[in-house]
Write a protein that holds these residues in place. Structure first.
Motif, PDB file in Angstrom:
ATOM      1  N   TYR A  38      27.789  21.018 114.833  1.00  0.00           N
ATOM      2  CA  TYR A  38      28.390  19.980 115.667  1.00  0.00           C
ATOM      3  C   TYR A  38      29.612  20.486 116.432  1.00  0.00           C
ATOM      4  CZ  TYR A  38      25.490  16.582 113.215  1.00  0.00           C
ATOM      5  OH  TYR A  38      24.422  15.888 112.718  1.00  0.00           O
ATOM      6  N   VAL A  39      29.777  19.949 117.635  1.00  0.00           N
ATOM      7  CA  VAL A  39      31.008  20.114 118.422  1.00  0.00           C
ATOM      8  C   VAL A  39      31.636  18.731 118.474  1.00  0.00           C
ATOM      9  CG1 VAL A  39      32.005  20.704 120.649  1.00  0.00           C
ATOM     10  CG2 VAL A  39      30.025  21.989 119.789  1.00  0.00           C
ATOM     11  N   VAL A  40      32.879  18.604 117.973  1.00  0.00           N
ATOM     12  CA  VAL A  40      33.487  17.286 117.783  1.00  0.00           C
ATOM     13  C   VAL A  40      34.946  17.277 118.226  1.00  0.00           C
ATOM     14  CG1 VAL A  40      31.961  16.887 115.810  1.00  0.00           C
ATOM     15  CG2 VAL A  40      34.262  17.766 115.402  1.00  0.00           C
ATOM     16  N   GLU A  41      35.474  16.063 118.389  1.00  0.00           N
ATOM     17  CA  GLU A  41      36.907  15.938 118.686  1.00  0.00           C
ATOM     18  C   GLU A  41      37.734  16.203 117.433  1.00  0.00           C
ATOM     19  OE1 GLU A  41      38.619  13.094 121.668  1.00  0.00           O
ATOM     20  OE2 GLU A  41      36.715  12.066 121.278  1.00  0.00           O
ATOM     21  N   HIS A  42      37.371  15.547 116.329  1.00  0.00           N
ATOM     22  CA  HIS A  42      38.095  15.716 115.063  1.00  0.00           C
ATOM     23  C   HIS A  42      37.080  15.774 113.921  1.00  0.00           C
ATOM     24  CE1 HIS A  42      41.182  13.823 117.696  1.00  0.00           C
ATOM     25  NE2 HIS A  42      41.962  14.713 117.109  1.00  0.00           N
ATOM     26  N   GLU A  43      37.147  16.832 113.145  1.00  0.00           N
ATOM     27  CA  GLU A  43      36.179  17.034 112.064  1.00  0.00           C
ATOM     28  C   GLU A  43      36.171  15.873 111.070  1.00  0.00           C
ATOM     29  OE1 GLU A  43      35.371  20.080 108.321  1.00  0.00           O
ATOM     30  OE2 GLU A  43      36.331  20.865 110.151  1.00  0.00           O
ATOM     31  N   LYS A  44      37.335  15.381 110.702  1.00  0.00           N
ATOM     32  CA  LYS A  44      37.414  14.308 109.712  1.00  0.00           C
ATOM     33  C   LYS A  44      36.662  13.069 110.183  1.00  0.00           C
ATOM     34  CE  LYS A  44      40.740  11.552 107.035  1.00  0.00           C
ATOM     35  NZ  LYS A  44      42.194  11.293 106.795  1.00  0.00           N
ATOM     36  N   ASN A  45      36.883  12.690 111.436  1.00  0.00           N
ATOM     37  CA  ASN A  45      36.190  11.518 111.983  1.00  0.00           C
ATOM     38  C   ASN A  45      34.685  11.750 112.056  1.00  0.00           C
ATOM     39  OD1 ASN A  45      38.691  10.328 112.325  1.00  0.00           O
ATOM     40  ND2 ASN A  45      38.828  10.787 114.500  1.00  0.00           N
ATOM     41  N   ALA A  46      34.299  12.961 112.427  1.00  0.00           N
ATOM     42  CA  ALA A  46      32.879  13.283 112.548  1.00  0.00           C
ATOM     43  C   ALA A  46      32.188  13.228 111.189  1.00  0.00           C
ATOM     44  CB  ALA A  46      32.705  14.663 113.178  1.00  0.00           C
ATOM     45  N   ARG A  47      32.829  13.781 110.180  1.00  0.00           N
ATOM     46  CA  ARG A  47      32.248  13.746 108.833  1.00  0.00           C
ATOM     47  C   ARG A  47      32.060  12.301 108.354  1.00  0.00           C
ATOM     48  NH1 ARG A  47      31.643  18.337 105.946  1.00  0.00           N
ATOM     49  NH2 ARG A  47      32.713  20.230 106.643  1.00  0.00           N
ATOM     50  N   ARG A  48      33.042  11.463 108.616  1.00  0.00           N
ATOM     51  CA  ARG A  48      32.952  10.062 108.194  1.00  0.00           C
ATOM     52  C   ARG A  48      31.789   9.359 108.888  1.00  0.00           C
ATOM     53  NH1 ARG A  48      37.948   8.771 108.702  1.00  0.00           N
ATOM     54  NH2 ARG A  48      37.868   8.033 110.855  1.00  0.00           N
ATOM     55  N   PHE A  49      31.636   9.629 110.187  1.00  0.00           N
ATOM     56  CA  PHE A  49      30.545   8.998 110.923  1.00  0.00           C
ATOM     57  C   PHE A  49      29.194   9.487 110.421  1.00  0.00           C
ATOM     58  CE2 PHE A  49      27.483   9.462 114.443  1.00  0.00           C
ATOM     59  CZ  PHE A  49      27.220   8.121 114.660  1.00  0.00           C
ATOM     60  N   ILE A  50      29.051  10.789 110.244  1.00  0.00           N
ATOM     61  CA  ILE A  50      27.779  11.350 109.778  1.00  0.00           C
ATOM     62  C   ILE A  50      27.417  10.785 108.405  1.00  0.00           C
ATOM     63  CG2 ILE A  50      26.678  13.485 108.992  1.00  0.00           C
ATOM     64  CD1 ILE A  50      28.235  14.909 111.265  1.00  0.00           C
ATOM     65  N   LYS A  51      28.394  10.648 107.533  1.00  0.00           N
ATOM     66  CA  LYS A  51      28.139  10.092 106.204  1.00  0.00           C
ATOM     67  C   LYS A  51      27.693   8.632 106.297  1.00  0.00           C
ATOM     68  CE  LYS A  51      30.162   9.725 101.585  1.00  0.00           C
ATOM     69  NZ  LYS A  51      31.357  10.005 100.739  1.00  0.00           N
ATOM     70  N   SER A  52      28.242   7.896 107.267  1.00  0.00           N
ATOM     71  CA  SER A  52      27.856   6.490 107.422  1.00  0.00           C
ATOM     72  C   SER A  52      26.424   6.362 107.946  1.00  0.00           C
ATOM     73  CB  SER A  52      28.817   5.772 108.382  1.00  0.00           C
ATOM     74  OG  SER A  52      28.618   6.185 109.729  1.00  0.00           O
ATOM     75  N   ILE A  53      25.955   7.373 108.673  1.00  0.00           N
ATOM     76  CA  ILE A  53      24.590   7.384 109.189  1.00  0.00           C
ATOM     77  C   ILE A  53      23.603   7.894 108.137  1.00  0.00           C
ATOM     78  CG2 ILE A  53      23.044   8.591 110.788  1.00  0.00           C
ATOM     79  CD1 ILE A  53      24.401   6.537 112.298  1.00  0.00           C
ATOM     80  N   ASP A  54      23.978   8.960 107.444  1.00  0.00           N
ATOM     81  CA  ASP A  54      23.102   9.607 106.468  1.00  0.00           C
ATOM     82  C   ASP A  54      23.912   9.966 105.227  1.00  0.00           C
ATOM     83  OD1 ASP A  54      21.215  11.007 105.065  1.00  0.00           O
ATOM     84  OD2 ASP A  54      21.019  12.656 106.506  1.00  0.00           O
ATOM     85  N   SER A  55      23.929   9.061 104.267  1.00  0.00           N
ATOM     86  CA  SER A  55      24.749   9.249 103.061  1.00  0.00           C
ATOM     87  C   SER A  55      24.247  10.397 102.189  1.00  0.00           C
ATOM     88  CB  SER A  55      24.772   7.959 102.236  1.00  0.00           C
ATOM     89  OG  SER A  55      23.456   7.590 101.836  1.00  0.00           O
ATOM     90  N   LYS A  56      23.000  10.838 102.408  1.00  0.00           N
ATOM     91  CA  LYS A  56      22.425  11.910 101.598  1.00  0.00           C
ATOM     92  C   LYS A  56      22.676  13.289 102.204  1.00  0.00           C
ATOM     93  CE  LYS A  56      18.725   8.952  99.781  1.00  0.00           C
ATOM     94  NZ  LYS A  56      17.258   8.756  99.651  1.00  0.00           N
ATOM     95  N   LYS A  57      23.271  13.304 103.373  1.00  0.00           N
ATOM     96  CA  LYS A  57      23.546  14.575 104.042  1.00  0.00           C
ATOM     97  C   LYS A  57      24.492  15.425 103.189  1.00  0.00           C
ATOM     98  CE  LYS A  57      23.144  16.691 108.204  1.00  0.00           C
ATOM     99  NZ  LYS A  57      21.893  16.862 108.970  1.00  0.00           N
ATOM    100  N   ILE A  58      24.152  16.702 103.007  1.00  0.00           N
ATOM    101  CA  ILE A  58      25.013  17.598 102.227  1.00  0.00           C
ATOM    102  C   ILE A  58      26.162  18.061 103.112  1.00  0.00           C
ATOM    103  CG2 ILE A  58      25.125  19.753 100.930  1.00  0.00           C
ATOM    104  CD1 ILE A  58      22.128  19.423 100.357  1.00  0.00           C
ATOM    105  N   GLN A  59      27.361  17.577 102.815  1.00  0.00           N
ATOM    106  CA  GLN A  59      28.515  17.865 103.663  1.00  0.00           C
ATOM    107  C   GLN A  59      28.817  19.355 103.760  1.00  0.00           C
ATOM    108  OE1 GLN A  59      30.747  15.663 105.431  1.00  0.00           O
ATOM    109  NE2 GLN A  59      29.060  14.205 105.199  1.00  0.00           N
ATOM    110  N   GLY A  60      28.517  20.086 102.704  1.00  0.00           N
ATOM    111  CA  GLY A  60      28.777  21.517 102.708  1.00  0.00           C
ATOM    112  C   GLY A  60      27.915  22.298 103.676  1.00  0.00           C
TER     113      GLY A  60
END
Length: 237
Positions: A38-60
């Motif tokens: 991903y190319v994002v404005e802020h990693e923290k915000n992007a991680r939060r959004f991705i988790k809200s879309i796909d809670s099973k996504k492996i953040q690592g």
């Protein structure tokens, strides 16, 4: 044999704390499920959004590169390197559609130069949604970003935009830092002709959404608190 190039996906996100699937189509969820770069404005915000879309996504597994007004233009080409390794890359804004009033546009421009397919996905844009709800000219409109902070320069700019609206029958939209919204509305009311129309579109898609169109003269009588609330202003004479 070189791998087939990956695509650059432009992934819209919510405009606030709205449940994602209430305002985003299934195709956005499918894209997030399979993209790890991903190319994002802020990693923290992007991680939060991705988790809200796909809670099973492996953040690592997620790899982020940040882009903002401080990014060196020379760093942008390397953000697309995963595409040349066969991986799709997603561009995420902090709110709304990437590439629209958003630094992600630079990555999109570079993708076109390098022959990478760009795939825009459907999602909420505060600029377009405000225009839709304003009742103004949707055939001819302009987005002007932020107005000057200096009071004198801001007044001059407001008068210039009002003149453009008259000359070209063109709706003029702009935004302000949320904690200065109330001051901007006051400036509009005191600077514009009393019959010039103002649309205030606040907290779009959120439960607290407020959208109202009235003349500058009438806005002087309306009490609304826009402090620290994402707001888009549109004027038309």
């Amino acid at each position: 044999m070189e791998p087939q190039k990956g695509n650059l996906y432009l992934i819209p996100c919510t405009l606030g704390d709205t449940p994602p699937l209430e305002v985003l189509p299934l195709l956005v969820k499918k894209a997030v499920e399979h993209i790890n770069h991903y190319v994002v404005e802020h990693e923290k915000n992007a991680r939060r959004f991705i988790k809200s879309i796909d809670s099973k996504k492996i953040q690592g597994d997620l790899i982020f590169q940040e882009i903002n007004k401080f990014t060196n233009p020379e760093e942008i080409p390397q953000m697309l390197n995963p595409c040349f390794q066969g991986f799709d890359v997603g561009v995420l804004s902090d709110a709304g559609c990437p590439g629209i009033a958003d630094p992600g546009a630079s990555v999109v421009q570079e993708a076109h130069k390098r022959g990478i397919r760009v795939v825009p996905l459907v999602g909420p844009s505060s600029i377009l949604m405000a225009m839709m709800a304003s009742g103004f000219n949707g055939q001819n409109f302009a987005f002007n970003g932020y107005l000057p902070i200096d009071k004198g320069e801001r007044k001059t700019t407001i008068k210039r935009l009002e003149k453009l609206s008259i000359e070209y029958d063109q709706s003029q939209s702009f935004i302000e830092t949320p904690y200065r919204n109330n001051q901007l509305l006051e400036s509009l009311c005191s600077t514009l002709h009393p019959q010039t129309m103002i649309c205030v579109a606040c907290d779009i898609t959120l439960p607290s959404e407020y959208i109202k169109t009235a003349s500058a003269g009438d806005w002087k009588k309306i009490k609304v608190d826009l402090h620290k609330r994402p707001t888009l202003f549109i004027i038309q004479k």
